[in-house]
Design an enzyme around this catalytic site. Structure first.
Site: not given
Length: 376
Positions: A131, A167, A169, A250
């Protein structure tokens, strides 16, 4: 080249704060667990260097790198640091190693790009901070080691690179860097309607970008469809010189920050299927906020990458590592199931393949079919 794991003791005891999701041990657990399993002899481990500021400006702005180092030194972020650079916020707090820790993860990915010049496989569990943006921290990511690792591969003469991200995200920082690069393939599976709220199915970008948002409670069978119809065909058609896989833990059911329902089998099967598709492979960590699920998944990643057999029952030394973990402040840590201590492999978490997943996969599969193959 012998498969290498890059790690550091800086992660042991380093925390984003007592209530932050990244208060849990992760890389240190992988090092302890893989050594307890006998999977990490000295010739397969290398200490991660800390990237120097000049190396970080390969992608990050000098002003941001300077601010990040200054805030660590002073342990105070001014309003400009917060507003412009995202430092000193709830997500990206001030903590003692806030420059040195991410610079170590970035240093490992930069080193990996050099070591992979002539081929090989490297695991950097402290990496995967996808990110981070050029001029600001974002989503617990102060630097973007994935971008820096890709740029390091490029400096080593590696041209075509496939970046795959599983992931929970979306890979917004990496997409920001490479969406328009014709020598990059970007493939992301992630939970729909979850922060950073990017990566919708229609967000194709100009380059070869394939985003597959998965619905809540996506299971192993649904992910297997995505792997076999989207991830693998896209990479095979692209025929990369190197693959970078961001393997955020995650996305598994036990994680507190997502609502996907995968087991670690889904990650290991994806890794195993991708490994033969390029002569260079960089495996990164990423998200993951349950210490048991992260430690077990990433240790299993190393087993797959380095050709180790994963036993049904862990030896006492490895079990002791997992029994020594704590997860204060989260309900999932109050009564951990026994298999979190005694095994690495989760039970298979299959289920029905929903029509919405079939439709999204078909949409991307059609795009992949029109994607140009590798130029002769």
């Amino acid at each position: 080249m012998t498969p290498l794991l890059l790690g550091s003791e800086i992660y042991r005891g380093s925390s984003y704060g007592p209530w932050h999701p990244l208060r849990v041990p992760r890389v240190s657990t992988v090092l302890d667990l893989t050594r307890a399993m006998g999977w990490l002899p000295p010739d397969r481990f290398r200490a991660s260097p800390r990237a120097k500021a000049a190396a970080l400006t390969l992608w990050h702005t000098p002003a941001y790198v300077t601010a990040l180092a200054r805030v660590e030194a002073t342990q105070a972020a001014c309003e400009t640091d917060k507003a412009r650079h995202g430092l000193g916020t709830i997500s990206n707090p001030v903590f003692p190693e806030m420059f040195r820790r991410p610079a170590t993860g970035a240093g490992a990915s930069l080193l990996a790009g050099e070591l992979l010049r002539d081929g090989g496989r490297i695991h950097n569990p402290g990496g995967g901070t996808h990110h981070g943006m050029p001029d600001r921290a974002s989503g617990f990511c102060y630097l973007n080691d994935a971008v820096l690792g890709i740029l390091s591969l490029r400096r080593s003469g590696v041209r075509r690179i496939a970046y795959v991200d599983i992931d929970a995200h979306h890979m917004d920082g990496v997409e920001h860097a490479f969406a328009d690069d014709p020598d990059m393939l970007l493939v992301s599976t992630h939970e729909e309607r979850r922060w950073p709220f990017t990566g919708a199915l229609g967000d194709a970008g100009v380059g070869q970008v394939f985003n597959l948002p998965l619905p809540r409670a996506a299971n192993d069978d649904e992910f297997a469809l995505a792997r076999d119809r989207v991830i693998l065909p896209a990479v095979e058609r692209f025929a990369p010189d190197a693959i970078v896989l961001q393997c955020g833990a995650d996305a598994v059911e036990d994680d507190p920050l997502s609502r996907l329902a995968l087991s670690n089998n889904a990650h290991w099967a994806c890794l195993a299927a991708l490994m033969p598709l390029a002569p260079r492979f960089l495996l990164l960590g990423g998200g993951g906020y349950n210490p048991w699920s992260v430690g077990r998944l990433w240790s299993g990643n190393w087993a797959v990458l380095s050709g180790q057999d994963i036993p049904e029952r862990l030896p006492p030394e490895a079990e002791a590592v997992l029994r020594g973990l704590r997860f204060d402040g989260n309900s999932r840590g109050r009564n951990p199931p026994e298999h979190w201590f005694t095994t690495l492999r989760d039970p298979w978490r299959g289920g029905p393949v929903r029509a919405e997943v079939v439709d999204r996969v078909a949409h991307l599969a059609a795009r992949i079919g029109r994607m140009p193959g590798r130029p002769v």
